[in-house]
Design an enzyme around this catalytic site. Sequence first.
Site, short mmCIF file in Angstrom:
data_model
loop_
_atom_site.label_atom_id
_atom_site.label_comp_id
_atom_site.label_asym_id
_atom_site.label_seq_id
_atom_site.Cartn_x
_atom_site.Cartn_y
_atom_site.Cartn_z
N GLU A 118 0.82 -1.22 0.00
CA GLU A 118 0.00 0.00 0.00
C GLU A 118 0.85 1.27 0.00
OE1 GLU A 118 -2.91 -0.52 -0.69
OE2 GLU A 118 -3.74 -2.24 0.35
N HIS B 184 -2.77 2.42 8.35
CA HIS B 184 -3.90 1.66 7.78
C HIS B 184 -4.09 0.39 8.60
CE1 HIS B 184 -6.35 -0.68 5.08
NE2 HIS B 184 -5.38 -1.55 4.88
N HIS C 95 -7.44 -2.78 9.91
CA HIS C 95 -8.73 -3.44 9.61
C HIS C 95 -9.57 -3.58 10.89
CE1 HIS C 95 -6.23 -5.74 6.29
NE2 HIS C 95 -6.39 -4.47 6.00
N GLU D 238 -17.38 12.62 22.39
CA GLU D 238 -16.07 13.18 22.02
C GLU D 238 -15.77 13.12 20.52
OE1 GLU D 238 -12.92 13.08 24.74
OE2 GLU D 238 -14.50 14.27 25.66
N HIS E 299 -13.03 -3.14 3.76
CA HIS E 299 -11.60 -3.41 3.88
C HIS E 299 -11.02 -2.86 5.20
CE1 HIS E 299 -7.41 -3.70 1.86
NE2 HIS E 299 -7.25 -3.43 3.15
P1 13P Z 1 0.89 -5.40 3.18
O1 13P Z 1 1.25 -6.70 3.87
O2 13P Z 1 1.45 -5.34 1.78
O3 13P Z 1 1.24 -4.19 4.02
O4 13P Z 1 -0.70 -5.38 2.98
C1 13P Z 1 -1.57 -5.46 4.07
C2 13P Z 1 -2.87 -4.78 3.84
O5 13P Z 1 -3.55 -4.43 4.79
C3 13P Z 1 -3.30 -4.51 2.45
O6 13P Z 1 -4.34 -3.58 2.42
ZN ZN Z 2 -5.53 -3.58 4.29
#
Ligand code: 13P
Ligand code: ZN
Length: 271
Positions: A116, A139, A141, A169, A210
């Site tokens: 990413e 980033h 999940h 908040e 995602h």
């Molecule tokens: P990477 O292992 O390449 O960082 O990818 C993980 C991920 O969350 C892809 O969106």
């Molecule tokens: Zn991801």
Amino acid sequence: MKNILNAPFLVEMVRTATNMYSHGWDERNGGNISLLLNEADVAGYLDVNSVIREIPTGFDAPTLDGKYFLVTGTGKYFKNVQYDPAQNLGLIRVTNGGKTAQLLWGYSDGGKFTSELPAHLMSHAARLAVNLDSRVVMHCHPANLLAMTYVHDLDTRAFTRTLWQMCTECIVVFPDGVNVLPWMLCGTNEIGEATAQQMHTARLVVWAQHGIYGAGKDLDETFGLIETAEKAAEIYMKIALLPRLNTITDDQMRQLARHFGVTPREGFLSE
Ligand code: 13P
Ligand code: ZN
């Protein structure tokens, strides 16, 4: 040369990745972090003229030329960052208008930066254009934000308003709101460009089905942004199926904004 494993930026990166894993936000290799560093931060720990290898990025990022980033490796598990930072993290310098990353430390098993990287570097460029103090793109999940993208309208204003209503908040922590992108193929320049575009107006960008991107001035602030949005999403997922008897009204949110000196995203509260 001092030992880079003791550098405050490296210690903080390892702690953050470990904490994100503990929160359940980064299963397997899920998630990635990039931290912008000053050359002066790096110089005491590395010979910045000693390049281990050059890795093509596949995109342009001219405004980031010469900048240094500590970046999680692709395919690497956040769970393992603390046990082997040199294998799971890499320190790169962006050159050649963004087309090349010079590896100065890390990715010790021959690995490379996160898939990413386009979304990270393009988002850094977008956030630096808004705020020169911005140093982190993160980033992950988180389960409740992800769940919410299956059952809630993906309109940015509607999504933001729901999150703001879930904890008092929220509007104080992210008055700029949460931008939402529809499902897109991850790891591509296209999703990178779309994310960076959204980063001009908000520090949080949800990728439907995602995960989420956050940007901030340091690792703590960025972690806190995602943590607050995820808490709000958790409350939404607990109450979504129940009759709602009470809420935080727009008038109450206006009071909060006034009291805490923040400006809610234009047009996101009703008149
Ligand atoms: P990477 O292992 O390449 O960082 O990818 C993980 C991920 O969350 C892809 O969106
Ligand atoms: Zn991801």
